[in-house]
Design a protein around this motif. Structure first.
Motif, mmCIF file in Angstrom:
data_model
loop_
_atom_site.group_PDB
_atom_site.id
_atom_site.type_symbol
_atom_site.label_atom_id
_atom_site.label_comp_id
_atom_site.label_asym_id
_atom_site.label_seq_id
_atom_site.Cartn_x
_atom_site.Cartn_y
_atom_site.Cartn_z
ATOM 1 N N LYS A 96 0.730 -1.124 0.088
ATOM 2 C CA LYS A 96 0.040 0.028 -0.016
ATOM 3 C C LYS A 96 1.048 1.158 -0.049
ATOM 4 N N LEU A 97 2.069 1.253 0.723
ATOM 5 C CA LEU A 97 2.868 2.406 0.833
ATOM 6 C C LEU A 97 3.586 2.523 -0.388
ATOM 7 N N GLY A 98 3.987 1.501 -1.174
ATOM 8 C CA GLY A 98 4.955 1.703 -2.299
ATOM 9 C C GLY A 98 6.415 1.521 -1.861
ATOM 10 N N ARG A 99 6.869 1.541 -0.724
ATOM 11 C CA ARG A 99 8.060 1.360 -0.271
ATOM 12 C C ARG A 99 8.105 1.238 1.117
ATOM 13 N N ARG A 100 9.282 0.814 1.666
ATOM 14 C CA ARG A 100 9.398 0.504 3.056
ATOM 15 C C ARG A 100 9.534 2.210 3.880
ATOM 16 N N PRO A 101 8.662 2.500 4.778
ATOM 17 C CA PRO A 101 8.795 3.658 5.407
ATOM 18 C C PRO A 101 10.089 3.789 6.300
ATOM 19 N N ALA A 102 10.637 4.937 6.401
ATOM 20 C CA ALA A 102 11.842 5.270 7.237
ATOM 21 C C ALA A 102 11.417 5.147 8.878
ATOM 22 N N VAL A 103 12.468 4.930 9.436
ATOM 23 C CA VAL A 103 12.197 4.856 11.174
ATOM 24 C C VAL A 103 12.874 6.160 11.774
ATOM 25 N N PRO A 104 11.990 6.628 12.119
ATOM 26 C CA PRO A 104 10.696 6.800 12.587
ATOM 27 C C PRO A 104 9.642 7.272 11.540
ATOM 28 N N SER A 105 8.455 7.002 11.186
ATOM 29 C CA SER A 105 7.656 7.415 10.297
ATOM 30 C C SER A 105 6.256 7.502 11.043
ATOM 31 N N ILE A 106 5.426 8.322 10.468
ATOM 32 C CA ILE A 106 3.925 8.306 10.855
ATOM 33 C C ILE A 106 3.100 8.339 9.735
ATOM 34 N N LEU A 107 2.327 7.064 9.936
ATOM 35 C CA LEU A 107 1.257 7.047 8.920
ATOM 36 C C LEU A 107 -0.093 7.380 9.328
ATOM 37 N N ILE A 108 -0.776 8.112 8.227
ATOM 38 C CA ILE A 108 -2.182 8.293 8.548
ATOM 39 C C ILE A 108 -3.095 7.837 7.443
ATOM 40 N N ASN A 109 -3.946 6.922 7.985
ATOM 41 C CA ASN A 109 -4.653 6.110 7.077
ATOM 42 C C ASN A 109 -3.882 5.222 6.066
ATOM 43 N N GLU A 110 -3.061 4.618 6.579
ATOM 44 C CA GLU A 110 -2.076 3.688 5.920
ATOM 45 C C GLU A 110 -1.288 4.519 4.595
ATOM 46 N N THR A 111 -0.847 5.838 4.839
ATOM 47 C CA THR A 111 -0.208 6.679 3.905
ATOM 48 C C THR A 111 0.728 7.403 4.737
ATOM 49 N N ILE A 112 2.103 7.423 4.192
ATOM 50 C CA ILE A 112 3.039 7.883 4.865
ATOM 51 C C ILE A 112 2.953 9.406 4.954
ATOM 52 N N ALA A 113 2.731 10.135 6.153
ATOM 53 C CA ALA A 113 2.608 11.407 6.521
ATOM 54 C C ALA A 113 3.770 12.139 6.736
ATOM 55 N N PHE A 114 4.514 11.650 7.872
ATOM 56 C CA PHE A 114 5.842 11.988 8.018
ATOM 57 C C PHE A 114 7.008 10.899 7.885
ATOM 58 N N ASP A 115 8.238 11.256 7.322
ATOM 59 C CA ASP A 115 9.151 10.129 7.538
ATOM 60 C C ASP A 115 10.142 10.768 8.666
ATOM 61 N N HIS A 116 9.488 11.405 9.694
ATOM 62 C CA HIS A 116 10.261 12.064 10.752
ATOM 63 C C HIS A 116 9.220 12.486 11.733
ATOM 64 N N ILE A 117 9.795 13.038 12.795
ATOM 65 C CA ILE A 117 8.914 13.316 13.991
ATOM 66 C C ILE A 117 8.860 14.840 13.778
ATOM 67 N N PRO A 118 7.434 15.017 13.657
ATOM 68 C CA PRO A 118 7.116 16.630 13.031
ATOM 69 C C PRO A 118 7.006 17.282 14.404
ATOM 70 N N ASP A 119 6.780 18.649 14.157
ATOM 71 C CA ASP A 119 6.426 19.352 15.428
ATOM 72 C C ASP A 119 4.999 19.313 15.633
ATOM 73 N N SER A 120 4.307 19.693 16.828
ATOM 74 C CA SER A 120 3.084 19.539 17.158
ATOM 75 C C SER A 120 2.287 20.291 16.106
ATOM 76 N N ASP A 121 2.404 21.145 15.938
ATOM 77 C CA ASP A 121 1.610 22.190 14.597
ATOM 78 C C ASP A 121 1.297 21.175 13.768
ATOM 79 N N ALA A 122 2.576 20.773 13.033
ATOM 80 C CA ALA A 122 2.452 19.996 11.861
ATOM 81 C C ALA A 122 1.753 18.795 12.034
ATOM 82 N N LEU A 123 1.821 18.165 12.932
ATOM 83 C CA LEU A 123 1.061 16.873 13.109
ATOM 84 C C LEU A 123 -0.190 17.275 13.194
#
Length: 72
Positions: free
Chosen positions: A37-64
């Motif tokens: 579904k993702l098309g690739r292995r996500p980076a560690v750490p990553s945040i997925l939203i609805n099984e889609t990579i939303a962030f491949d890093h830890i975002p700040d609170s506002d962005a999240l």
């Protein structure tokens, strides 16, 4: 997880979240399920939203918060 736990009260009853721990068998199995579904292995750490990579890093609170609001 700390970033999600920090903002989770803002979305009480609207979202759920979980950790995919790739150091455990269950986490590796879940990652294998998601890879097509993702098309690739996500980076560690990553945040997925609805099984889609939303962030491949830890975002700040506002962005999240904004990313979650856009997907709700």
């Amino acid at each position: 997880m700390a970033a999600l736990e920090e903002i989770a009260p803002l979305f009480k009853g609207q979202m759920t979240y979980s950790l995919i721990n790739i150091s455990k068998r269950e986490g590796l199995e879940r990652l294998r399920e998601l890879r097509p579904k993702l098309g690739r292995r996500p980076a560690v750490p990553s945040i997925l939203i609805n099984e889609t990579i939303a962030f491949d890093h830890i975002p700040d609170s506002d962005a999240l918060i904004e990313a979650i609001r856009q997907r709700l």
